[in-house]
Design an enzyme around this catalytic site. Structure first.
Site, short mmCIF file in Angstrom:
data_model
loop_
_atom_site.label_atom_id
_atom_site.label_comp_id
_atom_site.label_asym_id
_atom_site.label_seq_id
_atom_site.Cartn_x
_atom_site.Cartn_y
_atom_site.Cartn_z
N GLU A 87 0.82 -1.20 0.00
CA GLU A 87 0.00 0.00 0.00
C GLU A 87 0.86 1.26 0.00
O GLU A 87 1.97 1.26 0.53
CB GLU A 87 -0.94 -0.01 1.22
N CYS A 100 3.76 8.40 1.23
CA CYS A 100 4.26 7.44 2.21
C CYS A 100 4.38 6.10 1.49
O CYS A 100 3.38 5.56 1.00
CB CYS A 100 3.25 7.37 3.36
N CYS A 107 6.00 -7.24 7.04
CA CYS A 107 7.10 -6.77 7.88
C CYS A 107 7.43 -7.85 8.89
O CYS A 107 6.54 -8.54 9.38
CB CYS A 107 6.69 -5.49 8.61
N CYS A 111 5.91 -5.53 15.57
CA CYS A 111 5.43 -4.59 16.58
C CYS A 111 3.97 -4.93 16.87
O CYS A 111 3.17 -5.07 15.95
CB CYS A 111 5.57 -3.15 16.11
N CYS A 114 0.88 -2.78 15.40
CA CYS A 114 0.91 -2.37 13.99
C CYS A 114 0.30 -3.45 13.10
O CYS A 114 0.67 -4.63 13.21
CB CYS A 114 2.36 -2.12 13.58
N CYS A 327 -1.23 5.70 9.99
CA CYS A 327 -0.03 5.02 10.48
C CYS A 327 -0.38 3.69 11.12
O CYS A 327 -1.25 3.62 11.97
CB CYS A 327 0.68 5.86 11.53
N1 SAH Z 1 9.21 -0.01 10.19
C1 SAH Z 1 9.38 1.43 10.12
C2 SAH Z 1 8.49 2.05 9.09
C3 SAH Z 1 7.01 1.98 9.41
S1 SAH Z 1 6.53 3.58 9.69
C4 SAH Z 1 9.20 2.04 11.48
O1 SAH Z 1 8.86 1.30 12.40
O2 SAH Z 1 9.47 3.21 11.66
C5 SAH Z 1 4.97 3.45 10.36
C6 SAH Z 1 4.86 4.26 11.63
O3 SAH Z 1 3.56 4.06 12.18
C7 SAH Z 1 5.85 3.82 12.68
O4 SAH Z 1 6.24 4.92 13.46
C8 SAH Z 1 5.00 2.87 13.49
O5 SAH Z 1 5.52 2.63 14.75
C9 SAH Z 1 3.70 3.62 13.51
N2 SAH Z 1 2.56 2.79 13.86
C10 SAH Z 1 2.46 1.45 13.73
N3 SAH Z 1 1.25 1.04 14.15
C11 SAH Z 1 0.58 2.14 14.53
C12 SAH Z 1 -0.73 2.36 15.03
N4 SAH Z 1 -1.58 1.36 15.19
N5 SAH Z 1 -1.09 3.62 15.30
C13 SAH Z 1 -0.24 4.66 15.09
N6 SAH Z 1 1.01 4.52 14.63
C14 SAH Z 1 1.41 3.25 14.35
#
Ligand code: SAH
Length: 351
Positions: A87, A100, A107, A111, A114, A327
């Site tokens: 996406e 973005c 991935c 986390c 996410c 995000c």
């Molecule tokens: N793997 C990289 C790139 C992904 S960026 C990283 O971790 O930075 C996506 C961003 O959204 C990251 O900052 C991630 O931590 C954040 N993110 C993931 N799940 C989220 C959620 N449910 N709500 C808000 N931010 C989230």
């Protein structure tokens, strides 16, 4: 080679070795400066256009395109040649236009909060697959000019280092995006940050911190067990020293998990020596993580606490929430059968 953009200029020259020498530059510029497909390169002979349309494929097939926020946000799901899905999100703001992009299908970082992490890892994207997302977005943005690229879509960019950096160099050169307009976001892959520190091209670095406490961060971002906060801070410090770029920390505020006054104090102490900027965002809902985002009063209180401690803060708008484009919501129903990461997410909540 899934994408025309997987070829460097030299590769194009080899492909076009039977043609006049200037052709490879012409086609390369058509692809990059003109953002055009071969059939749109009317300066080429028809025969060659037809030939190149086949020899220089497009890697991204649009599976869906949805808009939100009064048509200011567009999200695409793309199907790749092997069936994987990724996406890409385009966000139009008053003074900038940002795309973005994803760096991997799925991935492996797992986390817990996410959606991409919950879906598991499928594969790395090629350089061309990364660049093409920018090209599609730049075309859709017209007549606006695409001003910024953030590697904050699906995947961990620094886990796909070489292909990512090849894409970054191409965006910076032929596609004309200044290094200050490119931001790599990482969950904290320290070896990748170290490699980035040695690059001649210095981009902005965002680190998804979410907690400045090792115990909590271990649960939110399992990579923390391998590269804990102390080690991460050292790598960040070296990056800032070498590049003089502003470092930012991403912090998704999760109700009762990382939004207390103690979290403010820990984050302020962590960010201050690094002169890091903090981006706050209330957690966006995802299917595999049942804890809620902090409410807006809590977000405001957290931001004020940081400001009182001398930290600069931005509260991010949650663009594209209703189309699952915000995000952490990019999942694209990646067809993988990984259940372990989803299970880890549940375990983490129970602790
Ligand atoms: N793997 C990289 C790139 C992904 S960026 C990283 O971790 O930075 C996506 C961003 O959204 C990251 O900052 C991630 O931590 C954040 N993110 C993931 N799940 C989220 C959620 N449910 N709500 C808000 N931010 C989230």
């Amino acid at each position: 080679m899934p994408s025309a953009y997987d070829l460097e200029l030299d590769d194009l020259a080899a492909l076009l070795s039977d043609e006049p020498a200037y052709r490879s530059r012409q086609v390369f510029d058509g692809l990059h400066e003109g953002l055009r497909r071969p059939h749109e390169m009317t300066e080429l002979p028809t025969r060659l256009r037809d030939q190149l349309e086949e020899a220089l494929p497009s890697a991204l097939r649009v599976a869906s395109e949805v808009t939100a926020d009064d048509r200011m946000t567009t999200k695409w799901a793309f199907t790749l040649a092997d069936g994987a899905t990724i996406e890409t999100v385009l966000m139009r703001y008053p003074r900038r236009t940002t795309v973005c992009v994803s760096s991997q299908a799925g991935c492996a970082m797992a986390c817990s909060f996410c959606a991409t992490g919950q879906s598991g890892f499928r594969r790395h994207l090629t350089t061309g697959e990364i660049i093409e997302q920018v090209v599609v977005a730049a075309r859709a943005a017209a007549p606006r000019r695409l001003t910024n690229v953030v590697f904050m879509g699906m995947g961990e960019p620094l886990a796909n280092y070489d292909r990512l950096m090849a894409a970054v160099r191409r965006l910076n050169g032929p596609l004309g995006l200044g290094a200050r307009r490119l931001t790599i976001s990482t969950v904290g892959v320290v070896p990748g940050i170290k490699r980035l520190t040695a690059e001649p091209l210095a981009v902005n670095l965002a680190v998804s911190l979410h907690s400045a406490n090792d115990r909590t961060r271990d649960q939110l971002a399992p990579i923390n067990k391998r590269y804990p906060l102390g080690v991460l801070a050292e790598a960040c410090e070296a990056y800032v020293e070498a590049t003089h770029r502003r470092l930012s920390f991403e912090w998704a505020l999760i109700d009762g998990v990382n939004d207390t006054s103690r979290d403010v104090a820990e984050l302020a102490a962590y960010a201050r020596p690094l002169a890091a900027h903090v981006n706050l965002i209330p957690l966006n809902p995802t299917p595999g993580y049942l804890v809620r985002g902090s409410n807006s009063a809590k977000v405001a209180e957290f931001a004020a606490g940081l400001e009182d401690a001398g930290i600069t803060v931005t509260v991010r708008s949650t663009r594209g929430r209703e189309i699952d484009a915000a995000c952490g919501q990019l999942a694209a129903r990646v067809p993988v059968e990984v259940t372990t990461t989803a299970k880890k997410g549940r375990d983490a909540q129970q602790r």
